[in-house]
Design an enzyme around this catalytic site. Structure first.
Site, mmCIF file in Angstrom:
data_model
loop_
_atom_site.group_PDB
_atom_site.id
_atom_site.type_symbol
_atom_site.label_atom_id
_atom_site.label_comp_id
_atom_site.label_asym_id
_atom_site.label_seq_id
_atom_site.Cartn_x
_atom_site.Cartn_y
_atom_site.Cartn_z
ATOM 1 N N LEU A 165 -7.661 -31.972 -22.646
ATOM 2 C CA LEU A 165 -7.017 -31.561 -21.610
ATOM 3 C C LEU A 165 -7.291 -30.335 -20.714
ATOM 4 O O LEU A 165 -6.462 -29.926 -19.975
ATOM 5 C CB LEU A 165 -5.544 -30.906 -23.220
ATOM 6 C CG LEU A 165 -4.683 -31.967 -24.033
ATOM 7 C CD1 LEU A 165 -3.714 -31.217 -25.034
ATOM 8 C CD2 LEU A 165 -4.070 -32.341 -22.860
ATOM 9 N N ASP A 206 -6.952 -10.511 -23.629
ATOM 10 C CA ASP A 206 -7.134 -11.406 -21.796
ATOM 11 C C ASP A 206 -6.372 -11.995 -21.079
ATOM 12 O O ASP A 206 -6.131 -13.242 -21.418
ATOM 13 C CB ASP A 206 -8.633 -12.620 -22.047
ATOM 14 C CG ASP A 206 -9.099 -12.856 -21.167
ATOM 15 O OD1 ASP A 206 -8.688 -12.587 -19.956
ATOM 16 O OD2 ASP A 206 -9.215 -14.417 -21.070
#
Length: 502
Positions: A18, A134
């Site tokens: 993925l 983040d």
């Protein structure tokens, strides 16, 4: 690490790759024990023996696993197989906000909705003492029905944790990094608020807040004023400029107090922009002094002169003093008359003061406000018993046959999810409050049911009381349509899959 596609990793049959990140790779895999398709994240082999990376990887698992928030992808399992660390999490079909923005800026309504959902995920993390550090478009996944998830808690930090920043590696992305992070200050929830404001700007404009190479971007975060999205995209109402400016304030104390507050401010800016668009007259120009900076910087707009240049102060000081004296004299006369009248009149039925008002007359709103802390209406038909937990368990046990027979393996509208100690908009919940809220929702909406999250595998934590509506839909679009029809936003109503196999 060589590709595992087509092979086995422990009990997992690896289907396809993925994506690849800084720490490892994410595969689509099939859990042969549980009979479900999952997303499987594996740590790169070169880091497997690095204790700091191992600690960070395991912390991602723990951080995300304790969060009971719809916009955080649930963690099923984590551990180590063959000296390789892994995380087994729910597979979400969608695309990253980063990929979406490659096609251009989002409509302000859509951008505001996505940011609001991510704000809810951050508030849940902050309530548990976790800081993501983040937040960026690459870590936001959006499903085809615009349900947003915040992912990659690999650098999430618990307050008091040891910093795992190593030589040559900076935790977080420069493009969305708060100014105080460049000085090595301890990260607080304010760094996530700053990053989310940067994401809002990018979603509205299609551009990162500051352009250039790393040194230029860092310098801009430290000293340049926050950009104005309306200057880059004419479709963005000017009311968003103030939201971005406050969210990206240089000093942490000058930002919104929570990610949710930023999300709500964006909603208000959208409404204000719609009102301004329909107004027959133009808005008067505003002169913004800008948020307190970190370090200080000049305002984006110079304020107008307080004294017209053609008129000196001496020309109007005397008239102002005369007017003020006249107003003061009138006030004294009126006050004297009022005092005399009060002394000459003895009321037969004196009006009660606040101190005289008995507690029993206090009332509660029937609808919770979207801009204040939630209000918990008292049910007139059913009251909370002394042992609230026992009553909650009784209701859940009574509802479970219906849920198992009618709702299992379907999507339903979820109205609430609470456990003792959860902090929601500044309120610390307990079982009595949860029971009272459930009873009120049971009266307000048809066929409301109560679940214990531990009975179902689609909840990331096993100890929540969950209030749902007993309407079954084949996919998430149905519950979301129902929520909108009830005028409920995603802070108060979401789509939830009820299952024991996912």
């Amino acid at each position: 690490m060589k590709s595992l596609v087509g092979g086995m990793f422990g009990k997992y049959k690896v289907v396809r790759l993925l994506g690849t990140g800084g720490m490892g790779k994410v595969y689509e895999a099939y859990d042969t024990d549980k009979g479900r398709t999952v997303a499987l994240k594996l740590l790169n082999e070169q880091y497997a023996d690095d204790e700091k990376f191992r600690a960070r990887f395991l912390r991602e698992s723990r951080a995300a696993a304790i969060l009971q928030e719809p916009h955080v992808i649930p963690i099923h399992d984590w551990g180590e197989i063959g000296n390789v660390l892994y995380i087994d999490m729910r597979l979400v079909r969608g695309q990253t906000l980063h990929d979406m923005l490659k096609r251009g800026a989002l409509d302000p309504q859509r951008a505001t909705d996505i940011v609001g959902q991510i704000a809810a995920a951050l508030d849940a993390a902050h309530a548990e003492g976790l800081i993501h550090r983040d937040v960026k478009p690459q870590n936001i996944i959006v499903t085809p029905d615009d349900f947003a998830y915040l992912v990659d808690f690999g650098i999430a930090e618990t307050r008091g944790d040891t910093h795992l920043t190593m030589a040559g590696y900076q935790v977080g992305s420069f493009d969305y990094m708060a100014p105080e992070r460049f000085g090595g200050s301890e990260a607080t929830p304010a760094v996530d608020v700053y990053a989310l404001a940067c994401v809002l700007h990018e979603a509205l404009t299609g551009h990162k807040p500051f352009a250039g190479h790393s040194a230029q971007v860092i310098a801009a975060h430290l000293s340049s004023p926050p950009p104005r999205p309306s200057a880059l995209n004419a479709r963005v109402p000017a009311s968003f400029d103030d939201v971005v400016a406050r969210g990206m304030a240089k000093h942490p104390d000058d930002r919104y107090g929570s990610a949710g507050a930023l999300g709500r401010a964006a909603k208000h800016a959208l409404a204000a922009g719609a009102s301004a668009a329909g107004a027959p007259t133009m808005e008067a120009p505003r002169y913004v002094a800008g948020p307190v900076s970190y370090p200080p910087f000049n305002a984006q707009y110079a304020p107008p002169p307080t004294v017209p240049p053609t008129q000196s102060r001496g020309n109007y000081v005397l008239p102002v003093l005369i007017a003020a004296a006249a107003l003061l004299l009138v006030g004294v006369v009126v006050l004297t008359i009022a005092v005399v009248a009060t002394r000459n009149k003895e009321p037969d039925n004196p009006s009660p003061t606040l101190a005289d008002t008995p507690p029993s007359v206090l009332t509660y709103q029937s609808e919770p406000s979207s801009t204040t802390q939630p209000v918990y209406p008292q049910s007139t038909a059913i009251s909370a018993p002394p042992d609230a937990e026992q009553r909650l368990r009784q209701i859940a046990d009574e509802d479970r046959p219906f849920v198992a027979a009618t709702l299992a393996e379907y999507w339903v509208p979820q109205l609430s999810s609470k456990r003792p100690g959860v902090v929601d908009q500044g309120v610390v919940w307990d079982n009595t409050m949860t029971l009272q809220e459930h009873l009120d929702l049971r009266q307000r909406y048809p066929d409301v049911r109560l679940l214990w999250s531990g009975d179902w595998s689609t909840f990331s934590a096993p100890d929540f009381w969950v209030t749902v509506v007993g309407l079954a839909f084949p996919d998430s679009a149905g519950p979301l349509t129902w929520c909108r029809a009830q005028a409920l936003d995603r802070d108060h109503c979401i789509a939830k899959l009820i299952s024991t196999t996912h």
